[in-house]
Design a protein around this motif. Structure first.
Motif, PDB file in Angstrom:
ATOM      1  N   GLU A  31       6.474   1.866   7.607  1.00  0.00           N
ATOM      2  CA  GLU A  31       5.569   0.660   7.397  1.00  0.00           C
ATOM      3  C   GLU A  31       4.623   0.784   6.160  1.00  0.00           C
ATOM      4  O   GLU A  31       4.222  -0.188   5.487  1.00  0.00           O
ATOM      5  CB  GLU A  31       4.904   0.138   8.793  1.00  0.00           C
ATOM      6  CG  GLU A  31       5.996  -0.397   9.617  1.00  0.00           C
ATOM      7  CD  GLU A  31       5.084  -1.119  10.959  1.00  0.00           C
ATOM      8  OE1 GLU A  31       3.896  -0.777  10.972  1.00  0.00           O
ATOM      9  OE2 GLU A  31       5.662  -1.583  11.958  1.00  0.00           O
ATOM     10  N   GLU A  32       3.880   2.014   6.423  1.00  0.00           N
ATOM     11  CA  GLU A  32       2.762   2.319   5.412  1.00  0.00           C
ATOM     12  C   GLU A  32       3.145   3.521   4.970  1.00  0.00           C
ATOM     13  O   GLU A  32       2.782   4.538   5.025  1.00  0.00           O
ATOM     14  CB  GLU A  32       1.425   2.309   6.014  1.00  0.00           C
ATOM     15  CG  GLU A  32       0.919   1.400   6.849  1.00  0.00           C
ATOM     16  CD  GLU A  32      -0.195   1.333   7.663  1.00  0.00           C
ATOM     17  OE1 GLU A  32      -1.150   1.846   7.101  1.00  0.00           O
ATOM     18  OE2 GLU A  32      -0.316   0.764   8.763  1.00  0.00           O
ATOM     19  N   MET A  35       0.376   6.313   3.499  1.00  0.00           N
ATOM     20  CA  MET A  35      -0.398   7.005   4.331  1.00  0.00           C
ATOM     21  C   MET A  35      -0.614   8.578   3.888  1.00  0.00           C
ATOM     22  O   MET A  35       0.379   9.249   3.559  1.00  0.00           O
ATOM     23  CB  MET A  35      -0.194   6.976   5.753  1.00  0.00           C
ATOM     24  CG  MET A  35      -0.022   5.671   6.467  1.00  0.00           C
ATOM     25  SD  MET A  35       0.492   5.631   8.256  1.00  0.00           S
ATOM     26  CE  MET A  35      -0.284   6.492   9.203  1.00  0.00           C
TER      27      MET A  35
END
Length: 178
Positions: A31-32, A35
């Motif tokens: 999703e990210e 990070m």
């Protein structure tokens, strides 16, 4: 074998937890994607704490259940012991009252005073001079003096001889009793 199977189930449970946390972290990274490692580690803390807390609760619940089963077993054992004791007392009540009457008759022959009779009975029950003094609300010195008086009237050497006087014939093998 049961213990080995229990260890194996723990291994599978730990593997499932680690796999689940790994899957959550993979989804978080997907999703990210930008990070940093520190953000990933920080995100890892929350599910790890939740899983550890849940595992602790499950362990405590299992231990509580085990203690409850042990308590129930002890209660059952206590009830059996109480029933056995009540049955023994009921079976022996005639013999015990006869023994009590025989002890009273011997105390009469020795011409013991009421206080000496009580002290002699308490000594036969195994109480110490200090315990007898507490029961009778008397000084230990008074109890010792009365005990010496009992031994003198009975022509016995001490507490052991007093107990032996009444128990000697009771403890003989059946074939030697007359």
């Amino acid at each position: 074998m049961g213990r080995f199977a229990g260890n194996r189930s723990w291994v599978w449970a730990v593997a499932a937890v680690v796999g689940g946390i790994g899957l959550l972290m993979t989804l978080e990274i997907v999703e990210e994607p930008d990070m940093t490692l520190s953000e990933i580690l920080f995100e890892l803390i929350e599910p790890t704490l939740i899983v550890m807390t849940a595992a602790g609760v499950v362990h405590l619940m299992g231990r509580m259940q085990q203690q409850h089963q042990e308590q129930l077993s002890l209660i059952r054992d206590l009830e059996v012991a109480r029933r056995d004791g009540a049955k023994w007392r009921a079976d022996m009540s005639g013999l015990l009252s006869g023994l009590g009457a025989a002890i009273d008759a011997q105390f009469d022959r020795w011409q013991l005073t009421p206080a000496e009779r009580e002290i002699a009975l308490l000594m036969l029950k195994g109480l110490s001079h200090k315990e007898i003094a507490a029961v009778r609300d008397a000084s230990e010195r008074t109890v010792r003096q009365q005990a010496r008086s009992i031994y003198g009237k009975a022509n016995l050497s001490g507490r052991a001889a007093l107990s032996a006087f009444f128990l000697e014939d009771l403890l003989l093998p059946l074939e030697q009793r007359s």
